[in-house]
Design a protein around this motif. Structure first.
Motif, PDB file in Angstrom:
ATOM      1  N   ASP A 125     119.682  53.772  35.515  1.00 49.88           N
ATOM      2  CA  ASP A 125     120.548  54.826  36.040  1.00 49.88           C
ATOM      3  C   ASP A 125     121.105  55.621  34.863  1.00 49.88           C
ATOM      4  N   VAL A 126     121.478  56.852  35.147  1.00 50.40           N
ATOM      5  CA  VAL A 126     122.091  57.710  34.138  1.00 50.40           C
ATOM      6  C   VAL A 126     123.500  57.187  33.872  1.00 50.40           C
ATOM      7  N   VAL A 127     123.818  56.977  32.593  1.00 48.69           N
ATOM      8  CA  VAL A 127     125.156  56.502  32.236  1.00 48.69           C
ATOM      9  C   VAL A 127     125.882  57.481  31.318  1.00 48.69           C
ATOM     10  N   GLY A 128     125.232  58.580  30.977  1.00 47.19           N
ATOM     11  CA  GLY A 128     125.905  59.540  30.115  1.00 47.19           C
ATOM     12  C   GLY A 128     125.003  60.669  29.681  1.00 47.19           C
ATOM     13  N   TYR A 129     125.603  61.557  28.924  1.00 45.55           N
ATOM     14  CA  TYR A 129     124.913  62.724  28.388  1.00 45.55           C
ATOM     15  C   TYR A 129     125.331  62.872  26.932  1.00 45.55           C
ATOM     16  N   ASP A 130     124.377  62.935  26.043  1.00 43.22           N
ATOM     17  CA  ASP A 130     124.642  63.087  24.618  1.00 43.22           C
ATOM     18  C   ASP A 130     124.710  64.579  24.297  1.00 43.22           C
ATOM     19  N   LYS A 131     125.908  65.073  24.070  1.00 49.58           N
ATOM     20  CA  LYS A 131     126.097  66.503  23.822  1.00 49.58           C
ATOM     21  C   LYS A 131     125.426  66.967  22.533  1.00 49.58           C
ATOM     22  N   LYS A 132     125.313  66.069  21.555  1.00 47.91           N
ATOM     23  CA  LYS A 132     124.678  66.426  20.279  1.00 47.91           C
ATOM     24  C   LYS A 132     123.186  66.680  20.438  1.00 47.91           C
ATOM     25  N   THR A 133     122.525  65.837  21.226  1.00 48.48           N
ATOM     26  CA  THR A 133     121.074  65.947  21.362  1.00 48.48           C
ATOM     27  C   THR A 133     120.634  66.623  22.655  1.00 48.48           C
ATOM     28  N   GLY A 134     121.563  66.754  23.621  1.00 51.45           N
ATOM     29  CA  GLY A 134     121.210  67.330  24.914  1.00 51.45           C
ATOM     30  C   GLY A 134     120.412  66.375  25.788  1.00 51.45           C
ATOM     31  N   GLU A 135     120.514  65.079  25.517  1.00 53.89           N
ATOM     32  CA  GLU A 135     119.734  64.091  26.262  1.00 53.89           C
ATOM     33  C   GLU A 135     120.610  63.324  27.258  1.00 53.89           C
ATOM     34  N   TYR A 136     120.000  63.011  28.403  1.00 55.73           N
ATOM     35  CA  TYR A 136     120.627  62.112  29.365  1.00 55.73           C
ATOM     36  C   TYR A 136     120.294  60.688  28.953  1.00 55.73           C
ATOM     37  N   LEU A 137     121.253  59.801  29.122  1.00 49.38           N
ATOM     38  CA  LEU A 137     121.074  58.399  28.738  1.00 49.38           C
ATOM     39  C   LEU A 137     120.913  57.545  29.981  1.00 49.38           C
ATOM     40  N   PHE A 138     119.812  56.842  30.050  1.00 52.21           N
ATOM     41  CA  PHE A 138     119.555  55.881  31.121  1.00 52.21           C
ATOM     42  C   PHE A 138     119.685  54.484  30.536  1.00 52.21           C
TER      43      PHE A 138
END
Length: 187
Positions: A63-76
């Motif tokens: 599941d998505v647990v966050g968004y890395d603003k530096k890289t623009g990536e969603y974290l699963f």
């Protein structure tokens, strides 16, 4: 020959449906994020979707647990209540696997993660996951140890007991029926 890491429509649609349902059911894990934007990223990267399918097939319930603003990536992250069942009975890495003289497990956590295109959670990421729910109340998960611990033959695993996250050490060659690993995928 390298295996093609892509899903056909028969695999893709049920996976996306399951991921979307999990996302909508667990909005507290990803406040302020929208599924439509996540799906655009997934549609643009078939190999990441393949990795999520591997996480799902082995019981990780990503599941998505966050968004890395530096890289623009969603974290699963793997968000299954207990450590993923399809990844249990593994030692920490190839070096540990090769060092066992008898009763060798078939695989290592690091090897499986690499094959799946994911990373093991660090201790810090594991602690962040525990803020989103209760995970590993009956099982444990390998986490990435600092290089100095691994260099000395050790490895770390973590679990949740008595209302607290515990991080322990073990020989990297050890393996248990109730220990696997949780993964991270950046999309």
């Amino acid at each position: 020959m390298q295996k093609i890491k892509d899903l056909d429509a028969k695999q893709r649609e049920p996976l996306l449906k399951a991921l979307k349902a999990r996302f909508e059911k667990n909005m507290g894990r990803h406040k302020g994020l929208e599924w439509a934007k996540v799906q655009v990223r997934l549609d643009a990267d078939p190999e990441k979707l393949w990795s999520l399918n591997e996480m799902e097939k082995t019981g990780g319930e990503p599941d998505v647990v966050g968004y890395d603003k530096k890289t623009g990536e969603y974290l699963f992250y793997d968000c299954s209540a207990e450590t993923p069942e399809g990844r249990r009975n593994v030692c920490y890495d190839r070096e540990a696997l090769e060092s066992r003289k008898e009763h060798k497990p078939k695989k290592s956590a690091m090897g499986m993660a690499a094959d799946m295109g994911i990373e093991l959670l660090t201790e810090e990421q594991y602690r962040e996951l525990q803020k989103l729910g209760t995970f590993d109340a009956k099982t444990s998960s390998w986490v990435k140890p600092p290089p100095d611990i691994r260099k000395l033959g050790g490895a770390l695993f973590a679990d949740f007991r008595y209302g607290h996250v515990f991080v322990y050490h073990n020989g990297a060659e050890s393996y248990y029926a109730a220990r696997a690993f949780r993964g991270l995928l950046r999309v």
